[in-house]
Structures are given as C-alpha cells and as structure tokens.
Design an enzyme around this catalytic site. Sequence first.
Site, PDB file in Angstrom:
ATOM      1  N   CYS A  20       0.837  -1.200   0.000  1.00  0.00           N
ATOM      2  CA  CYS A  20       0.000   0.000   0.000  1.00  0.00           C
ATOM      3  C   CYS A  20       0.875   1.254   0.000  1.00  0.00           C
ATOM      4  CB  CYS A  20      -0.932   0.086   1.196  1.00  0.00           C
ATOM      5  SG  CYS A  20      -2.078  -1.265   1.293  1.00  0.00           S
ATOM      6  N   ARG A  39       4.155   0.121  -4.669  1.00  0.00           N
ATOM      7  CA  ARG A  39       3.784  -0.400  -3.351  1.00  0.00           C
ATOM      8  C   ARG A  39       2.427  -1.092  -3.361  1.00  0.00           C
ATOM      9  NH1 ARG A  39       6.850   1.512   0.829  1.00  0.00           N
ATOM     10  NH2 ARG A  39       5.186   0.941   2.253  1.00  0.00           N
ATOM     11  N   TRP A  77      -2.670  -2.639  -1.955  1.00  0.00           N
ATOM     12  CA  TRP A  77      -2.233  -4.021  -2.170  1.00  0.00           C
ATOM     13  C   TRP A  77      -3.064  -4.821  -1.169  1.00  0.00           C
ATOM     14  CZ3 TRP A  77       0.281  -8.004   0.505  1.00  0.00           C
ATOM     15  CH2 TRP A  77       0.856  -8.991  -0.287  1.00  0.00           C
ATOM     16  N   ASN A 103      -2.133   1.759   5.925  1.00  0.00           N
ATOM     17  CA  ASN A 103      -1.244   0.689   5.487  1.00  0.00           C
ATOM     18  C   ASN A 103      -0.985  -0.166   6.721  1.00  0.00           C
ATOM     19  OD1 ASN A 103       0.785  -0.907   4.405  1.00  0.00           O
ATOM     20  ND2 ASN A 103       2.329   0.715   4.426  1.00  0.00           N
ATOM     21  N   GLY A 104      -1.220  -1.456   6.637  1.00  0.00           N
ATOM     22  CA  GLY A 104      -0.998  -2.321   7.795  1.00  0.00           C
ATOM     23  C   GLY A 104      -2.188  -3.237   7.999  1.00  0.00           C
ATOM     24  N   GLU A 106      18.232 -17.295  -6.358  1.00  0.00           N
ATOM     25  CA  GLU A 106      17.804 -15.941  -6.716  1.00  0.00           C
ATOM     26  C   GLU A 106      17.296 -15.909  -8.166  1.00  0.00           C
ATOM     27  OE1 GLU A 106      16.947 -13.224  -5.712  1.00  0.00           O
ATOM     28  OE2 GLU A 106      17.285 -11.795  -7.322  1.00  0.00           O
ATOM     29  N   LYS A 127      13.696 -14.442  -9.532  1.00  0.00           N
ATOM     30  CA  LYS A 127      13.559 -13.414 -10.575  1.00  0.00           C
ATOM     31  C   LYS A 127      12.637 -13.907 -11.682  1.00  0.00           C
ATOM     32  CE  LYS A 127      14.532 -10.702  -9.007  1.00  0.00           C
ATOM     33  NZ  LYS A 127      15.130 -10.294  -7.777  1.00  0.00           N
ATOM     34  N   GLU A 187       8.856 -14.401 -10.411  1.00  0.00           N
ATOM     35  CA  GLU A 187       8.047 -13.245 -10.027  1.00  0.00           C
ATOM     36  C   GLU A 187       7.649 -12.358 -11.186  1.00  0.00           C
ATOM     37  OE1 GLU A 187       9.802 -10.422  -7.280  1.00  0.00           O
ATOM     38  OE2 GLU A 187      11.764 -10.682  -8.172  1.00  0.00           O
ATOM     39  N   HIS A 243      19.514 -36.217  -6.584  1.00  0.00           N
ATOM     40  CA  HIS A 243      18.857 -36.830  -5.422  1.00  0.00           C
ATOM     41  C   HIS A 243      17.332 -36.680  -5.494  1.00  0.00           C
ATOM     42  CE1 HIS A 243      22.732 -37.579  -3.637  1.00  0.00           C
ATOM     43  NE2 HIS A 243      23.063 -36.324  -3.899  1.00  0.00           N
ATOM     44  N   LYS A 276       6.403  -3.950  -3.579  1.00  0.00           N
ATOM     45  CA  LYS A 276       7.833  -3.721  -3.418  1.00  0.00           C
ATOM     46  C   LYS A 276       8.305  -3.892  -1.976  1.00  0.00           C
ATOM     47  CE  LYS A 276      11.915  -2.393  -4.719  1.00  0.00           C
ATOM     48  NZ  LYS A 276      12.707  -3.509  -5.256  1.00  0.00           N
TER      49      LYS A 276
HETATM   50  C1  F6R Z   1      12.418 -10.067  -5.113  1.00  0.00           C
HETATM   51  C2  F6R Z   1      12.367  -9.072  -4.062  1.00  0.00           C
HETATM   52  C3  F6R Z   1      11.994  -9.481  -2.704  1.00  0.00           C
HETATM   53  C4  F6R Z   1      12.753  -8.640  -1.675  1.00  0.00           C
HETATM   54  C5  F6R Z   1      12.234  -8.954  -0.252  1.00  0.00           C
HETATM   55  C6  F6R Z   1      12.998  -8.190   0.802  1.00  0.00           C
HETATM   56  O1  F6R Z   1      12.878  -9.541  -6.316  1.00  0.00           O
HETATM   57  O2  F6R Z   1      12.588  -7.901  -4.310  1.00  0.00           O
HETATM   58  O3  F6R Z   1      12.214 -10.829  -2.499  1.00  0.00           O
HETATM   59  O4  F6R Z   1      14.112  -8.911  -1.773  1.00  0.00           O
HETATM   60  O5  F6R Z   1      10.880  -8.641  -0.174  1.00  0.00           O
HETATM   61  O6  F6R Z   1      12.868  -6.819   0.631  1.00  0.00           O
HETATM   62  P1  F6R Z   1      13.871  -5.808   1.308  1.00  0.00           P
HETATM   63  O7  F6R Z   1      15.221  -6.033   0.712  1.00  0.00           O
HETATM   64  O8  F6R Z   1      13.320  -4.459   0.992  1.00  0.00           O
HETATM   65  O9  F6R Z   1      13.870  -6.106   2.776  1.00  0.00           O
END
Ligand code: F6R
Length: 601
Positions: A2, A28, A73, A99-100, A479, A483, A486, A502, A596
């Site tokens: 949010c 957000r 969100w 937000n929350g 990772e 990527k 998502e 395995h 984000k």
């Molecule tokens: C994936 C991504 C998330 C963040 C995670 C932590 O691309 O961006 O997995 O890495 O939500 O976020 P931060 O680094 O802001 O604590």
Amino acid sequence: MCGIFGYIGERNDAGKVVVEGLKNLEYRGYDSWGVAWKSNGIVSVRKDVGKISDVRSEDFSDICSLAIAHTRWATHGGVTKINAHPHTSCDQTVAVIHNGIVENYEELRRELTAKGHRFVSQTDTEIIPHLIEEELKTTKDFAAAVRATCLRIRGRFAIVAIHTHSAMLVAARNGSPLIVGVKRGGGEVSAPGRIEGYFIASDIPAFLDQTRIVQYLDDGEMLVSDGKSILFSDIQTGEERPKREIEIQWTQQQAEKGDFEHYMMKEIMEQKESVARAVNQDDAQIMTLAKAIREAQGTFLVGCGTASKACLAAEYFFSVIADKHVNVAPASEFKLYHHFLKPESLIVVVSQSGETADVLEAMRVAKSAGSKVIAIVNNEGSTIAREADYALRINAGPERAVASTKALTGQLAVLLLIAYALAGKLREGKTLLLETSSAINDMLNPRYIERLKALADKIQTKRDIFIIGKSWNYPMALESAIKIQEVSYIHAEGFAGGELKHGPIALIEEGTPCIALIGKDEVEQDSLSNAIELKARGGFIIGISPDRYDAFDEWIRVPDATAAQAIVNIIPIQVLAYFLAVARGKNPDMPRNLAKSVTVK
Ligand code: F6R
C-alpha cells in the site's frame, strides 16, 4: 504494501498533487486507488479498482489545499471499489487511508456495530474512521480522536486522516513507514525559508520532485499539521517529539524511468555504476564492521527474499575469503533462533527498503536479547537503518521495480568487501569489485542484451526452468528462480548442482531449459559435471560462465570475476527474466500478488 500520500499546504490543487505523487508509489500496490480531498468544508472521496497510473490528475481539479491518496495491495477483503481506500465514517465526515493490518478488527467491528455503525466494505481499515467518529462524540478535537483510536487498534499501521470539521491533517504510525516531506520557499535545510506545505508519504519518491527535506515519523508517534507548521508527538503520552529536518541525497532523476520502458530494465542497466557506488565506502567503517564480526560470539545474517540470497552468498564469501563461519536465516524464521542469541551475538540484517516487517521483527528479537545489530540497507533513513546500532548504505539509489536487481548486486558487493576486510585484504577486495564494475559496464552492451532477448523468446513458452549452481553460485541459482518466477510466472527452481540427482532430476524432460551458473573456481568441474548430467536427460543447457563447454546448447558469456562471480552471473539472469516477462505480455514492474516493500508479516 500500500502506498500512502497526503498533502497539506499553500497549493490549491491538492487533489492533483496527491494523484501525481501517488503514481510514484504505485510499486507499493496496484490493485486499486482512491483519493479524498477537502473543499468548501466537505470531504469528497473518489476511488476505483485499477492502477493509479491510468488516472488523470487533471480530473481532480477542485480547489483544495488538503488531500490524501492511497494505492492498495489487498490484505483484508478482495480487490473491489468498495474495499479501496479512503474509507469513511457513517456520516462521511472522516476519511482515512491506512497501510498495515488491524489485528483486533473483528472485535472492534462487533463493538461498533452494536453501537449502530454500518460497515460497507470487507476491510479491517474501515474500523478506523468509525472509531474516530465514535471518539468525536466526546471530543471536538480531531487529533485527540485519532490518538484515542490509535490506542484502541492492535497491529502494525500507518494512517492518515482528514475530517470535515478540522483544518488539520493527522497521521500516525506504528510499524509501517510514514515520512514527511517539508516544502520550504528557500529549499535547502541550510537556508530554510518559509514553510509552503507538507507531504506525508510511505516512501520518499512520492515527493522527490517537490522537496528533498524530510522528517521521519517513528513508531508510536503521530503528527498534526495545518500546512504551515507540524507537531510530532508520542501517541501514548501526547508528549511532544521534536524532529530534525534531514536533506536526503536522492534526486528526482534517479527515481524516474527516463527512456526505459520499465524500471526493471533501467535498474538492471544502472548496475554499470551502482556496484562501484556500493564499493565507495569508508575504509575505517568497513574495518570496524569486520572487527565486530571477528569478535562476535556468533554472527547471523538475516534478510528476506532476494536479500536473503545475498546473505546466503555471504556465507560462502566469509568462509572462502576470510575462513569465518557465519549463520544465515530467512528473517521470517529468525524469531526461532532466540535461544542462540546473547549480548555477544551480532546480527547483520540486509534489506533494500529498510522497512520489511519480518526483518524488523528479527532485529527486535535480537535487540531484546541484547545483541548488536548492523544493517546493510539501500533506503537511507528507513526504519531498519535508524533502529540498527550501525547502518551501512549500498548507495544503489531508488529501486522502484518490484523485482530487486541493483540492490542485490550492491548488497553482494558490500558483503564481499566486508569479507575481504575480515581477511585483512580490504584493498584487494576494493580493486576486485571496481574491476568487476567496469566488466559489468562492458558486458551490458546492446548486442549482449539482444542476445538475451532472443534467448528469452526461444524459451518463453516452456513450463519449467531449472537453475543450478555450486558455492556462491548456489544462492544465485535460488535468486535466479525468484527473478524468473516473479516477473514471468514461469515455474522456475534453483538447486545446488549436486542435489539434482537426489530427486529433482526426475523432472527433466527433452528440451527442459536448465541454466548452469559456473565460475572459474574450485567447483568449476563439478558444476560442469552437474550440467552434463542434466544434458544426458534431455535438458537444454544454458551455460552462464566465463568459458564455453561442449555441454552447453547456449552460452552466455560473463567476465571471469573470481570471488565476485556471483555478482556478474546473476545479471544476465535478471535480463533474461525481464525479457521472459515482456515476451509473455507481462508487466515486469508490476508482478501479480506482489508489492515492493512487504511491511506486513
Ligand atoms: C524479489 C524481491 C523481494 C525482496 C524482499 C525483501 O525480487 O525484491 O524478495 O528482496 O521482499 O525486501 P527488502 O530487501 O526491501 O527487505
């Protein structure tokens, strides 16, 4: 999680101001949006399902100097117009954005319903304007009513509220971010001019085109402003909390998309410089952190998602470069580690936003055991940076795309630098990283990008993609999966190369794309053997490595970066994931179900 944005001040186009600013917070949340503004003594609300970027700010042309806006969100209640914020009281005089999560909302809803309040949405937020309305039956002071309301709600929140009969904007925070942008005639902190207005937002990019002077609201605090002045106070006691004005370094240009179609690609390309910026640290500070790690009785590296993969890579950095063992835990699991924590323990939290709820909780668990906390963050002034005993910035600049790219490589660079410092080789580490930075600059040329686009077009219809790596390439395989998942929604999984045989190897079919992340290191041959095992089962092998091998069906060349190989190997995957999303018609900047900054647990 949010986006919140409010404005109060001299301008008489507040509705337009908040819609424009909210567009910068769309990362957000992008389920739905809403705006409330006050003109001619009446609070009006407009909201809808969809993206704030599709809303024309000119359509908010009422003359007003007080407005609030929200991009959602969804957590409680589906994505509907009714559930979008702002929410209002029964008599429509109070409007609130939030937000929350209000944890005790069911109990409060029952209580308010018994008192005659009628609810129209399925959200927890709607409780808040009704509680304020209830409080206003016993006080005429709007701020006092908001304060009393905050004391009744449990859970993390950031709220901004306005009222028909008050000239004030009131905001409060407990666990979710709220930052004040101060608009002064003179501009700079050093030469403060007359106050022209205040912006209240969940993140700085919302007002970066208006001001770089900020004040941070801390947990348990609220603020009241009439547009000419602002008063911060403790929610519980009402005691005044004086605040400093801080000038932040980010520029509006850094936060804009420029000529790029998406923030994700802009931020990937920024890695040409951002890795070098991450390395630009004060040697004495890095040495102090290295000393703290050396002397701690147990060091824990903690983060979420992509940041947690940086932590896992650092476990290898510390072990291989500095012969030092550290523990790594996802922040959401860290609470369970409290048995191991003591005052001599050290917790290194890694977070781009500096606001992630699970990371904050991990940090507080550590602090309550008396342990020291070091934060590696991107967002300056974030809650995590402020609450840590010591904070180190990765200097990546604003990261707007939901998928983290340049922040990850900045985190890896800083962690690698600390590992070198720990080994007494800080200079060597700096040199390696600066060379790596210039190699990234060469690598990210137009032909290279085109090549990855062509590869994405070739494999975009595949159901699964598997990624393997060993040593520090193992966390990068994990990772890579994040990527690809998502942004493209293709099923992707990362494995330690040796683990496939395995079990997971049973999933490999003729033509299944398998990406092997390889470096010129002690596990190079083992990694290659793992790739050959996959090829023998029909896997379509994409090798990401400095050298080409016969086993590869496609070879994506990366520079030989020795201990910094994880940094260069992940970059082509970021580009590939981007083009997979685009080829499949998805917007990589706005992946479904994600936001984000995850400020809820
Ligand atoms: C994936 C991504 C998330 C963040 C995670 C932590 O691309 O961006 O997995 O890495 O939500 O976020 P931060 O680094 O802001 O604590």
